[in-house]
Design an enzyme around this catalytic site. Structure first.
Site, PDB file in Angstrom:
ATOM      1  N   SER A 159       0.834  -1.205   0.000  1.00 60.89           N
ATOM      2  CA  SER A 159       0.000   0.000   0.000  1.00 60.89           C
ATOM      3  C   SER A 159       0.869   1.256   0.000  1.00 60.89           C
ATOM      4  O   SER A 159       1.657   1.461  -0.918  1.00 60.89           O
ATOM      5  CB  SER A 159      -0.964  -0.053   1.186  1.00 60.89           C
ATOM      6  OG  SER A 159      -1.955   0.930   1.084  1.00 60.89           O
TER       7      SER A 159
ATOM      8  N   ASP B 130      -9.831  -3.999  -4.948  1.00 57.42           N
ATOM      9  CA  ASP B 130      -9.139  -2.867  -4.334  1.00 57.42           C
ATOM     10  C   ASP B 130      -9.257  -1.658  -5.249  1.00 57.42           C
ATOM     11  O   ASP B 130      -9.017  -1.750  -6.455  1.00 57.42           O
ATOM     12  CB  ASP B 130      -7.670  -3.255  -4.137  1.00 57.42           C
ATOM     13  CG  ASP B 130      -6.832  -2.166  -3.490  1.00 57.42           C
ATOM     14  OD1 ASP B 130      -7.394  -1.164  -3.019  1.00 57.42           O
ATOM     15  OD2 ASP B 130      -5.603  -2.343  -3.466  1.00 57.42           O
TER      16      ASP B 130
ATOM     17  N   HIS C 288      -8.034  -5.076  -0.409  1.00 58.42           N
ATOM     18  CA  HIS C 288      -6.830  -4.326  -0.055  1.00 58.42           C
ATOM     19  C   HIS C 288      -6.316  -4.784   1.311  1.00 58.42           C
ATOM     20  O   HIS C 288      -7.082  -5.064   2.223  1.00 58.42           O
ATOM     21  CB  HIS C 288      -7.166  -2.827  -0.001  1.00 58.42           C
ATOM     22  CG  HIS C 288      -5.990  -1.962   0.280  1.00 58.42           C
ATOM     23  ND1 HIS C 288      -5.132  -1.547  -0.710  1.00 58.42           N
ATOM     24  CD2 HIS C 288      -5.514  -1.430   1.436  1.00 58.42           C
ATOM     25  CE1 HIS C 288      -4.182  -0.795  -0.176  1.00 58.42           C
ATOM     26  NE2 HIS C 288      -4.391  -0.719   1.123  1.00 58.42           N
TER      27      HIS C 288
END
Length: 325
Positions: A152, A252, A282
């Site tokens: 991320s 995501d 995610h």
């Protein structure tokens, strides 16, 4: 995806948070959850630090149960540049060490809003330089097998570190693994160029509004967000980047921008593999070891580390985008 499956996945969505007001609470909650959900055994790690200007950046080095590879995975955690730390990511890093058989070095970089861009990036960059140029300072024998890894916002930092190392003429990592990274600045469904922002930006693990909150804290200047070191997809020169594995999650909102970054890397002449984990949300790298998305991701990561699934051509014009069944 059928309505029933979508409804079931919605049960696992995080409640809407006001990150700008509640980030301190989120940090404490993450540490508490990590303490409760960590591995049944005590992970083997030791603490060290890198000197960065006037401060020290903690680095936690994890040893796998069985060391099967010489690579050292230099890991930058996620959390929108605002939450997450080496405590909350200790279970994930212990899992990473065990499932890859690699040493994992987790970096506790400075967080926004106390330390906005470029503070956290500078910490990650300095630690990467230290390991690449003088690994013995961190107790690592050989820098040749250092792999940059991030999930991320951490994937964003890994990509930015790779850009900086090339631009500043320093020794570079040979490989990087980017897990559902942030690569673009616009997550407004009305203006984003990416369909996944509109398709998956509400009701799941990460929302458009939360990403906007994170950006507001990390890079308050709207123009600054378009900088290549905040939005790597905006870089005009992506040549000379490490051999890259880019893993995305189907459900995501960051999926399309991450895959677009993989395509841009390949078009710039780099060796890239992009793998999409079907049905994944995610943040799946922090899931329990028995979870299917996690197991699938590590199968791909291990193959990448063994060089079995990477296009070996020097041109890097081919991107292997797989949508797993």
């Amino acid at each position: 995806m059928n309505r029933l499956f979508r409804s079931v996945l919605g049960l696992f969505a995080a409640p809407r948070l006001n990150v700008r007001e509640d980030y301190a609470k989120v940090r404490r909650f993450q540490q508490h959850v990590a303490a409760l959900t960590g591995p049944r055994y005590r992970p083997v790690y030791r603490q060290t630090a890198a000197d960065v200007g006037t401060h020290r950046v903690p680095v936690r080095v994890f040893q796998p149960k069985e060391k099967r590879r010489d690579e050292v995975l230099l890991f930058f955690h996620g959390g929108g540049w605002v939450t997450g730390d080496i405590e909350s990511y200790t279970p994930a890093c212990a899992t990473m060490a065990d499932l890859t058989g690699c040493v994992v070095a987790s970096v506790d970089y400075r967080l926004a809003p106390e330390h906005p861009f470029p503070s956290g990036l500078e910490d990650c960059y300095r630690v990467a330089r230290m390991l690449l140029e003088d690994p013995q300072r961190a107790g690592i024998e050989d820098a040749r097998n250092i792999v940059l890894v991030g999930d991320s916002a951490g994937g964003n930092l890994a990509a930015a570190v790779s850009l900086l190392l090339r631009e500043r003429g320093h020794r570079r990592a040979a490989r990087q693994i980017l897990l559902y990274p942030v690569t673009h600045w616009d997550h407004d469904p009305a203006t984003s160029p990416f369909d996944s922002v509109r398709e998956h930006g509400e009701g799941y693990r990460l929302t458009n509004a939360e990403v906007q909150d994170y950006f507001d804290l990390y890079a308050p200047d709207l123009q600054q967000r378009r900088d290549r070191l905040v939005s790597p997809l905006a870089a005009t020169d992506l040549s000379g980047q490490p051999r890259t594995l880019l893993i995305t999650a189907e459900l995501d909102l960051l999926r399309d921008e991450a895959e677009a970054y993989g395509q841009a890397l390949a078009e710039a002449g780099n060796e890239v593999r992009v793998h999409r984990v079907d049905g994944a949300l995610h943040g799946f790298i922090v899931l329990p070891r028995f979870s299917r998305p996690l197991r699938e991701a590590y199968e791909v990561i291990n193959a990448f580390l063994d060089d079995r699934s990477v296009d070996g051509s020097a041109s890097g014009e081919h991107t292997d985008l797989e949508e797993s069944a």
